[in-house]
Design a protein around this motif. Structure first.
Motif, PDB file in Angstrom:
ATOM      1  N   LEU A  55      26.167   1.244 -46.502  1.00  0.00           N
ATOM      2  CA  LEU A  55      25.258   0.185 -46.059  1.00  0.00           C
ATOM      3  C   LEU A  55      25.598  -1.130 -46.756  1.00  0.00           C
ATOM      4  O   LEU A  55      26.021  -1.146 -47.923  1.00  0.00           O
ATOM      5  CB  LEU A  55      23.810   0.568 -46.352  1.00  0.00           C
ATOM      6  CG  LEU A  55      23.252   1.745 -45.555  1.00  0.00           C
ATOM      7  CD1 LEU A  55      21.795   1.993 -45.904  1.00  0.00           C
ATOM      8  CD2 LEU A  55      23.378   1.502 -44.056  1.00  0.00           C
ATOM      9  N   ASP A  87      22.923  -4.731 -43.445  1.00  0.00           N
ATOM     10  CA  ASP A  87      21.948  -3.722 -43.024  1.00  0.00           C
ATOM     11  C   ASP A  87      20.616  -3.917 -43.731  1.00  0.00           C
ATOM     12  O   ASP A  87      19.566  -3.531 -43.230  1.00  0.00           O
ATOM     13  CB  ASP A  87      22.459  -2.312 -43.366  1.00  0.00           C
ATOM     14  CG  ASP A  87      23.754  -1.981 -42.667  1.00  0.00           C
ATOM     15  OD1 ASP A  87      23.711  -1.743 -41.451  1.00  0.00           O
ATOM     16  OD2 ASP A  87      24.806  -1.961 -43.328  1.00  0.00           O
ATOM     17  N   LYS A 121      21.686   0.215 -35.001  1.00  0.00           N
ATOM     18  CA  LYS A 121      21.944  -0.360 -36.335  1.00  0.00           C
ATOM     19  C   LYS A 121      20.646  -0.945 -36.879  1.00  0.00           C
ATOM     20  O   LYS A 121      20.441  -2.151 -36.848  1.00  0.00           O
ATOM     21  CB  LYS A 121      23.032  -1.438 -36.263  1.00  0.00           C
ATOM     22  CG  LYS A 121      23.460  -2.008 -37.612  1.00  0.00           C
ATOM     23  CD  LYS A 121      24.553  -3.055 -37.407  1.00  0.00           C
ATOM     24  CE  LYS A 121      24.845  -3.853 -38.677  1.00  0.00           C
ATOM     25  NZ  LYS A 121      25.465  -3.057 -39.739  1.00  0.00           N
ATOM     26  N   ARG A 154      17.845  -2.501 -39.200  1.00  0.00           N
ATOM     27  CA  ARG A 154      17.914  -3.402 -40.353  1.00  0.00           C
ATOM     28  C   ARG A 154      16.684  -3.182 -41.235  1.00  0.00           C
ATOM     29  O   ARG A 154      15.573  -3.034 -40.737  1.00  0.00           O
ATOM     30  CB  ARG A 154      17.978  -4.856 -39.887  1.00  0.00           C
ATOM     31  CG  ARG A 154      19.039  -5.123 -38.805  1.00  0.00           C
ATOM     32  CD  ARG A 154      20.453  -4.761 -39.244  1.00  0.00           C
ATOM     33  NE  ARG A 154      21.415  -4.998 -38.173  1.00  0.00           N
ATOM     34  CZ  ARG A 154      22.189  -6.076 -38.080  1.00  0.00           C
ATOM     35  NH1 ARG A 154      22.118  -7.030 -38.993  1.00  0.00           N
ATOM     36  NH2 ARG A 154      23.040  -6.205 -37.081  1.00  0.00           N
TER      37      ARG A 154
END
Length: 335
Positions: free
Chosen positions: A13, A73, A121, A123
């Motif tokens: 990450l 991330d 993906k 966050r």
């Protein structure tokens, strides 16, 4: 949303870069820090970056957005100095809850924008918990080595207030960072455990220390291994290092904790060492080459940048780490 603990097992990450470095680019003056709300405040406010979450929220959101666009991330809230202890410098202790809550909300709004665009993906928002400007282990007075400017309990109370406001604002995890005194960090971790118990909840916790010089020790005198042992009784997501050193100088310390820890390992170094003007000269390309050593050696699970790092640095790092497997965890039940 997929849990961060599960994602860590699949890929490395990327953490964001330096909020302070990015805010300096706006060249905000005293009036910008004050805004309309604080135009008559009695003390100078320029330099109080946390306050910009209230007076320049769009700039703070723009910084978050740029780091996410670069491939981060995890973004950190603009709350590095968000305790009554640090805010006492500006006479703003009563604003601590609002500062942390609003900073968390700003970051969460932007993170959710990006997660909705690409749910594959997700966050995450890390509540940034800085070390404060006081140390519980050492005297600030060379003539009185027994003197302490702050007590463990005072730190615990201040950290607890910050943690509660960050959680109320919607952070996904907590990041106790830039630790130069492990006793301060223990107070923060104790406060987090208190809040978790009182709210009957779990929250992932990242812990990041600071090796202050070539001696390989924190300011309070601990080696990397001693630091790791000191915080290992607390259930945490990751342990690692940030600030003070560039990526190259962090390698031996990451090797120590990586070899001896069952936790995920994080690193967010500076963009090299500061020059004579206190500025950071390491380019994104130079930093990425050094980060590549981390991933080739299998040392890290989370990597990002500290002082001097920009979205360009984070993009270069993200481009490197995407091709590598994360460091293997000793015991997957830990995270």
């Amino acid at each position: 949303m997929e849990k961060i603990e599960d994602i860590l097992k699949k890929r490395i990450l990327v953490l964001d870069g330096a909020m302070g470095t990015m805010l300096q680019r706006y060249k905000f003056q005293e009036a910008d820090f004050r805004g309309e709300r604080f135009k008559d405040w009695l003390s100078d406010l320029q330099g109080n970056n946390d306050l910009l979450s209230l007076t320049q929220p769009e700039a703070v959101k723009e910084v978050h957005r740029k780091f996410l666009e670069a491939g981060a991330d995890i973004i950190e809230t603009n709350t590095f100095s968000g305790t009554t202890i640090a805010m006492a410098d500006y006479g703003m202790e009563e604003l601590v809850c609002e500062l942390n809550y609003e900073s968390a909300k700003l970051a969460k709004e932007v993170a959710q924008e990006f997660t909705e665009k690409d749910p594959s993906k997700p966050r995450f928002v890390a509540g940034s918990i800085g070390p404060t400007n006081k140390t519980a282990s050492m005297s600030p007075d060379v003539n009185d080595p027994g003197f302490r400017a702050i007590s463990f309990d005072e730190l615990r109370i201040a950290y607890k207030q910050q943690v509660e406001a960050l959680l109320d604002g919607g952070v996904d995890l907590l990041l106790v960072e830039t630790i130069f005194d492990t006793l301060n960090a223990k107070a923060a971790l104790f406060a987090i455990e208190e809040v978790k118990d009182e709210r009957n909840m779990e929250v992932p916790v990242m812990v990041s220390g600071t090796i202050t010089d070539a001696s390989g020790r924190t300011l309070s005198g601990q080696t990397a291994e001693a630091f790791l042992i000191s915080i290992s009784h607390i259930p945490i997501l990751s342990v690692g290092f940030n600030c003070a050193l560039g990526a190259k100088q962090l390698v031996p310390h990451l090797e120590v904790v990586s070899a001896k820890s069952a936790y995920a390992i994080s690193a967010h170094p500076n963009a090299g060492l500061p020059n004579a003007f206190g500025e950071y000269d390491e380019t994104p390309e130079q930093m990425a080459v050094q980060i590549k050593e981390y991933v080739e050696k299998g040392l890290v699970n989370i990597v990002g940048g500290c002082c001097g790092t920009t979205p360009e640095h984070i993009k270069a790092i993200a481009d490197v780490v995407k091709d590598y497997e994360p460091r293997k965890l000793f015991d997957s039940s830990i995270v």
